[in-house]
Design a protein around this motif. Sequence first.
Motif, PDB file in Angstrom:
ATOM      1  N   LEU A  22      12.259   1.455  -3.977  1.00  0.00           N
ATOM      2  CA  LEU A  22      11.492   1.999  -2.864  1.00  0.00           C
ATOM      3  C   LEU A  22      12.007   1.461  -1.542  1.00  0.00           C
ATOM      4  CD1 LEU A  22       7.777   1.866  -4.098  1.00  0.00           C
ATOM      5  CD2 LEU A  22       9.420   3.751  -4.235  1.00  0.00           C
ATOM      6  N   SER A  23      11.936   2.303  -0.537  1.00  0.00           N
ATOM      7  CA  SER A  23      12.196   1.869   0.840  1.00  0.00           C
ATOM      8  C   SER A  23      10.921   1.179   1.333  1.00  0.00           C
ATOM      9  CB  SER A  23      12.495   3.090   1.709  1.00  0.00           C
ATOM     10  OG  SER A  23      11.317   3.888   1.834  1.00  0.00           O
ATOM     11  N   PRO A  24      10.963   0.510   2.480  1.00  0.00           N
ATOM     12  CA  PRO A  24       9.734  -0.048   3.037  1.00  0.00           C
ATOM     13  C   PRO A  24       8.644   1.027   3.210  1.00  0.00           C
ATOM     14  CG  PRO A  24      11.622  -1.011   4.145  1.00  0.00           C
ATOM     15  CD  PRO A  24      12.154   0.097   3.268  1.00  0.00           C
ATOM     16  N   THR A  25       9.043   2.225   3.609  1.00  0.00           N
ATOM     17  CA  THR A  25       8.070   3.324   3.745  1.00  0.00           C
ATOM     18  C   THR A  25       7.473   3.670   2.382  1.00  0.00           C
ATOM     19  OG1 THR A  25       9.197   4.229   5.681  1.00  0.00           O
ATOM     20  CG2 THR A  25       7.789   5.744   4.436  1.00  0.00           C
ATOM     21  N   GLY A  26       8.302   3.676   1.339  1.00  0.00           N
ATOM     22  CA  GLY A  26       7.820   3.967  -0.008  1.00  0.00           C
ATOM     23  C   GLY A  26       6.782   2.953  -0.487  1.00  0.00           C
ATOM     24  N   GLY A  34      -3.069   3.599  -3.087  1.00  0.00           N
ATOM     25  CA  GLY A  34      -3.939   2.695  -3.838  1.00  0.00           C
ATOM     26  C   GLY A  34      -5.261   2.463  -3.129  1.00  0.00           C
ATOM     27  N   ARG A  35      -5.213   2.266  -1.816  1.00  0.00           N
ATOM     28  CA  ARG A  35      -6.461   2.079  -1.046  1.00  0.00           C
ATOM     29  C   ARG A  35      -7.324   3.326  -1.112  1.00  0.00           C
ATOM     30  NH1 ARG A  35      -2.827  -0.703   2.433  1.00  0.00           N
ATOM     31  NH2 ARG A  35      -2.660   1.072   3.842  1.00  0.00           N
ATOM     32  N   TRP A  36      -6.689   4.491  -1.048  1.00  0.00           N
ATOM     33  CA  TRP A  36      -7.433   5.747  -1.099  1.00  0.00           C
ATOM     34  C   TRP A  36      -8.083   5.937  -2.467  1.00  0.00           C
ATOM     35  CZ3 TRP A  36      -7.414  10.303  -3.854  1.00  0.00           C
ATOM     36  CH2 TRP A  36      -8.186  11.338  -3.306  1.00  0.00           C
ATOM     37  N   LEU A  37      -7.367   5.579  -3.529  1.00  0.00           N
ATOM     38  CA  LEU A  37      -7.883   5.749  -4.885  1.00  0.00           C
ATOM     39  C   LEU A  37      -9.010   4.779  -5.224  1.00  0.00           C
ATOM     40  CD1 LEU A  37      -4.522   6.248  -6.826  1.00  0.00           C
ATOM     41  CD2 LEU A  37      -6.252   8.005  -6.354  1.00  0.00           C
ATOM     42  N   ALA A  60       2.949  -1.050  -6.019  1.00  0.00           N
ATOM     43  CA  ALA A  60       2.404  -0.861  -4.673  1.00  0.00           C
ATOM     44  C   ALA A  60       1.003  -0.249  -4.724  1.00  0.00           C
ATOM     45  CB  ALA A  60       3.346   0.027  -3.846  1.00  0.00           C
ATOM     46  N   ILE A  61       0.804   0.722  -5.595  1.00  0.00           N
ATOM     47  CA  ILE A  61      -0.530   1.330  -5.736  1.00  0.00           C
ATOM     48  C   ILE A  61      -1.533   0.277  -6.185  1.00  0.00           C
ATOM     49  CG2 ILE A  61      -1.902   2.964  -7.099  1.00  0.00           C
ATOM     50  CD1 ILE A  61       0.595   4.816  -7.098  1.00  0.00           C
ATOM     51  N   THR A  62      -1.134  -0.571  -7.142  1.00  0.00           N
ATOM     52  CA  THR A  62      -2.023  -1.626  -7.628  1.00  0.00           C
ATOM     53  C   THR A  62      -2.417  -2.565  -6.498  1.00  0.00           C
ATOM     54  OG1 THR A  62      -1.033  -1.510  -9.831  1.00  0.00           O
ATOM     55  CG2 THR A  62      -2.230  -3.519  -9.295  1.00  0.00           C
TER      56      THR A  62
END
Length: 102
Positions: A22-26, A34-37, A60-62
């Motif tokens: 992943l890039s920093p943006t990724g 993750g925050r949205w979920l 990242a999602i976690t």
Amino acid sequence: MATVYLVRHGQASFGKANYDQLSPTGWEQGRVLGRWLANRLTPSAVFGGNLKRHRETVEAITTGFGSQLPDMQVTPGFNEFDHNEVVTRYRPEWQDREVMTR
């Protein structure tokens, strides 16, 4: 009834020596998702391919989710096709990245 959420990996590192990360943006995209979920669902399973960018996206999602997600069940069928092979079969000279860049 089960609900399935399909999530594509975050932005990869296009143009870098190692595209499969992943890039920093990724990374930020994954944390935002993750925050949205969080507080909207409780996943009972997570599936992904065996690419590094798939694992990093779940990581990242976690982080954004704020609690542990189920371990990702690796399913290579979720991997993308080899885009480099497609490009170089179309234009063999593009195997040389400098030629392709020009």
